[in-house]
Design an enzyme around this catalytic site. Structure first.
Site, PDB file in Angstrom:
ATOM      1  N   PRO A 160       0.831  -1.209   0.000  1.00  0.00           N
ATOM      2  CA  PRO A 160       0.000   0.000   0.000  1.00  0.00           C
ATOM      3  C   PRO A 160       0.866   1.259   0.000  1.00  0.00           C
ATOM      4  O   PRO A 160       1.894   1.315   0.684  1.00  0.00           O
ATOM      5  CB  PRO A 160      -0.788  -0.124   1.309  1.00  0.00           C
ATOM      6  CG  PRO A 160      -0.834  -1.581   1.581  1.00  0.00           C
ATOM      7  CD  PRO A 160       0.459  -2.143   1.069  1.00  0.00           C
ATOM      8  N   CYS A 161       0.425   2.267  -0.762  1.00  0.00           N
ATOM      9  CA  CYS A 161       1.295   3.421  -1.001  1.00  0.00           C
ATOM     10  C   CYS A 161       1.109   4.546   0.007  1.00  0.00           C
ATOM     11  O   CYS A 161       1.891   5.494   0.022  1.00  0.00           O
ATOM     12  CB  CYS A 161       1.043   3.952  -2.408  1.00  0.00           C
ATOM     13  SG  CYS A 161      -0.637   4.597  -2.631  1.00  0.00           S
ATOM     14  N   GLN A 162       0.071   4.485   0.884  1.00  0.00           N
ATOM     15  CA  GLN A 162      -0.222   5.620   1.753  1.00  0.00           C
ATOM     16  C   GLN A 162       0.981   6.013   2.610  1.00  0.00           C
ATOM     17  O   GLN A 162       1.199   7.180   2.918  1.00  0.00           O
ATOM     18  CB  GLN A 162      -1.405   5.311   2.679  1.00  0.00           C
ATOM     19  CG  GLN A 162      -2.723   5.137   1.953  1.00  0.00           C
ATOM     20  CD  GLN A 162      -2.974   3.694   1.544  1.00  0.00           C
ATOM     21  OE1 GLN A 162      -2.042   2.922   1.352  1.00  0.00           O
ATOM     22  NE2 GLN A 162      -4.240   3.333   1.395  1.00  0.00           N
ATOM     23  N   TYR A 179       4.056   6.058   1.914  1.00  0.00           N
ATOM     24  CA  TYR A 179       5.112   6.782   1.197  1.00  0.00           C
ATOM     25  C   TYR A 179       4.606   8.015   0.476  1.00  0.00           C
ATOM     26  O   TYR A 179       5.400   8.852   0.049  1.00  0.00           O
ATOM     27  CB  TYR A 179       5.782   5.860   0.163  1.00  0.00           C
ATOM     28  CG  TYR A 179       6.292   4.569   0.745  1.00  0.00           C
ATOM     29  CD1 TYR A 179       7.176   4.556   1.827  1.00  0.00           C
ATOM     30  CD2 TYR A 179       5.878   3.340   0.233  1.00  0.00           C
ATOM     31  CE1 TYR A 179       7.626   3.372   2.366  1.00  0.00           C
ATOM     32  CE2 TYR A 179       6.337   2.143   0.762  1.00  0.00           C
ATOM     33  CZ  TYR A 179       7.207   2.159   1.831  1.00  0.00           C
ATOM     34  OH  TYR A 179       7.662   0.979   2.364  1.00  0.00           O
ATOM     35  N   SER A 180       3.291   8.142   0.299  1.00  0.00           N
ATOM     36  CA  SER A 180       2.780   9.217  -0.548  1.00  0.00           C
ATOM     37  C   SER A 180       2.990  10.569   0.116  1.00  0.00           C
ATOM     38  O   SER A 180       2.869  10.727   1.333  1.00  0.00           O
ATOM     39  CB  SER A 180       1.294   9.009  -0.860  1.00  0.00           C
ATOM     40  OG  SER A 180       0.486   9.472   0.183  1.00  0.00           O
TER      41      SER A 180
END
Length: 418
Positions: free
Chosen positions: A115-117, A119-120
């Site tokens: 899941p990218c949250q 690093y975003s």
């Protein structure tokens, strides 16, 4: 060649690799709705392969139930979708399930991205701890355990460009930690920022794509040819029925006349005479008033609506300094739209349809088309009842299949040359 898809979501990355001739051994995904989508897509591929696609078409038109559709798929194919969280508690169970599915077959490739949250850039800006204590920051370590266990020839790891700047409390780069860990597991890893628009996707979407090679040396990262589309975003909307806010259909929507090529070349249109999930959100009169302002402003000189330009009676946010572009038209006269992200499941303010007469935000099908999902791709909810919110979330989190397919074909070339 066989692959495992980790953190697979709705399967956008997987769809591209299947098109390129790779065989999925397993998809591992925590979200139940996304797992249902993966099983439904598995049903599609199985029935298409056996030249018996009609039950699938019946299902997406609501003529048979999901249970009836799934009864037509071999049990071992349904079991390829593993609805579990990846981590020390479950990894051995997942390994055992995958081993049972693959038998003696080797795993040539592992694909997927956590899941990218964590690093975003937007995620960090909105979180009071800047995502520092978020356990998702370290899911790449679990990914590495799968590399160590299965020893694939290559892996493909996808994430947001915020990964390039994300750091720990001590100032260490997460990206460098990944590269070091993957090298420790025997993989030399290279990465580039790839733009979806260069692959024929009508969307500005940048992603970091890491590719690792077992016992590899520098310089193996493939070069991709830029695809020229020569169309604008309006192509996405041309053959879909006009809708007002709160109208539409989860099931069958017949196409309008279409004389273009893009929808066929991109494999969005692939042989059916209808699509599904073209259903618009209901909106308040206030939201519709703001949407009308945003479209008028764009039509009069391609100006974007600033939050501070909205009449005060319609302003509901105290923050007037950041995220002032929170209402944004998906401009039909531009070559590419803004990035489709998972926040679209919460509201449609950032994805306003460019037709002032329709005066609404995008439908799941329109968002899926911006991501290049084929029109016969059906996004599931948790229950048998369809869910617009679950569909939007899966679409926003996905890798565009058209982009994934290009990556897959290049990797296939490299593996065969090896």
């Amino acid at each position: 060649m066989n692959f495992i898809d980790l953190f697979s979501g709705a399967g956008g990355l997987s769809e591209g690799f299947i098109r390129a001739g790779f065989t999925p051994i397993a998809h591992v995904e925590l979200d139940k709705a996304a797992c249902n989508t993966l099983i439904t897509r598995t049903a599609y591929h199985h029935l298409k392969e056996t030249e018996n696609l009609q039950p699938y078409l019946d299902y997406i038109q609501n003529k048979i139930t999901r249970t009836e559709l799934y009864s037509l798929i071999p049990e071992n194919q349904k079991e390829t979708v593993i609805n579990m969280s990846i981590g020390s508690q479950n990894n051995q169970i997942i390994f055992d399930k995958i081993n049972s599915l693959k038998g003696e077959k080797p795993i040539d490739l592992i694909i997927g991205g956590p899941p990218c949250q964590a690093y975003s850039v937007v995620g960090r800006s909105r979180d009071e701890n800047r995502m520092q204590g978020d356990s998702r920051n370290y899911l790449f370590k679990e990914y590495a355990r799968f590399l160590e266990y299965y020893q694939p020839k290559y892996f493909v790891f996808e994430n947001v460009i915020g990964l390039l700047s994300a750091k720990t409390k001590n100032g260490d780069s997460y990206l460098q930690m990944m590269l070091d860990l993957f090298e420790d597991k025997g993989y030399y890893t290279e990465y580039k920022v790839l733009e979806a628009k260069n692959f024929g996707v009508l969307q500005n979407r940048k992603r970091v794509i890491l590719i690792g090679k077992k016992n590899g040396e520098k310089g193996f990262y493939p070069e991709f040819d830029t695809v020229q589309t020569n169309v604008t975003v309006s192509e996405i909307f041309m053959d879909l029925p006009e809708l007002k806010a709160g109208t539409g259909n989860f099931y069958k929507s017949k196409y309008k006349s279409y004389r273009g090529n893009y929808l066929f070349q991109s494999q969005i249109r692939n042989g059916l005479d209808f699509t599904t999930q073209h259903i618009a959100r209901p909106h308040t009169e206030q939201d519709k008033g703001i949407y009308r302002l945003a479209v008028e402003k764009w039509e009069n000189g391609q100006q974007r609506l600033n939050y501070n330009d909205i009449p005060e009676k319609w302003q509901t946010h105290k923050n007037k300094k950041s995220f002032v572009d929170r209402f944004k038209v998906v401009a039909g006269d531009l070559p590419h739209s803004q990035t489709v992200v998972a926040h679209i499941c919460k509201d449609g303010h950032y994805y306003i349809h460019p037709d002032i007469n329709q005066n609404r935000s995008l439908t799941p099908r329109e968002a899926a088309r911006l991501q290049t999902f084929p029109d016969d791709f059906y996004f599931e909810g948790v229950s048998e009842k369809p869910s617009r919110t679950a569909a939007f979330k899966q679409i926003g989190n996905a890798v565009p299949p058209l982009m994934a397919e290009s990556i897959a074909y290049k990797l296939k070339e490299i593996i065969l040359n090896d």
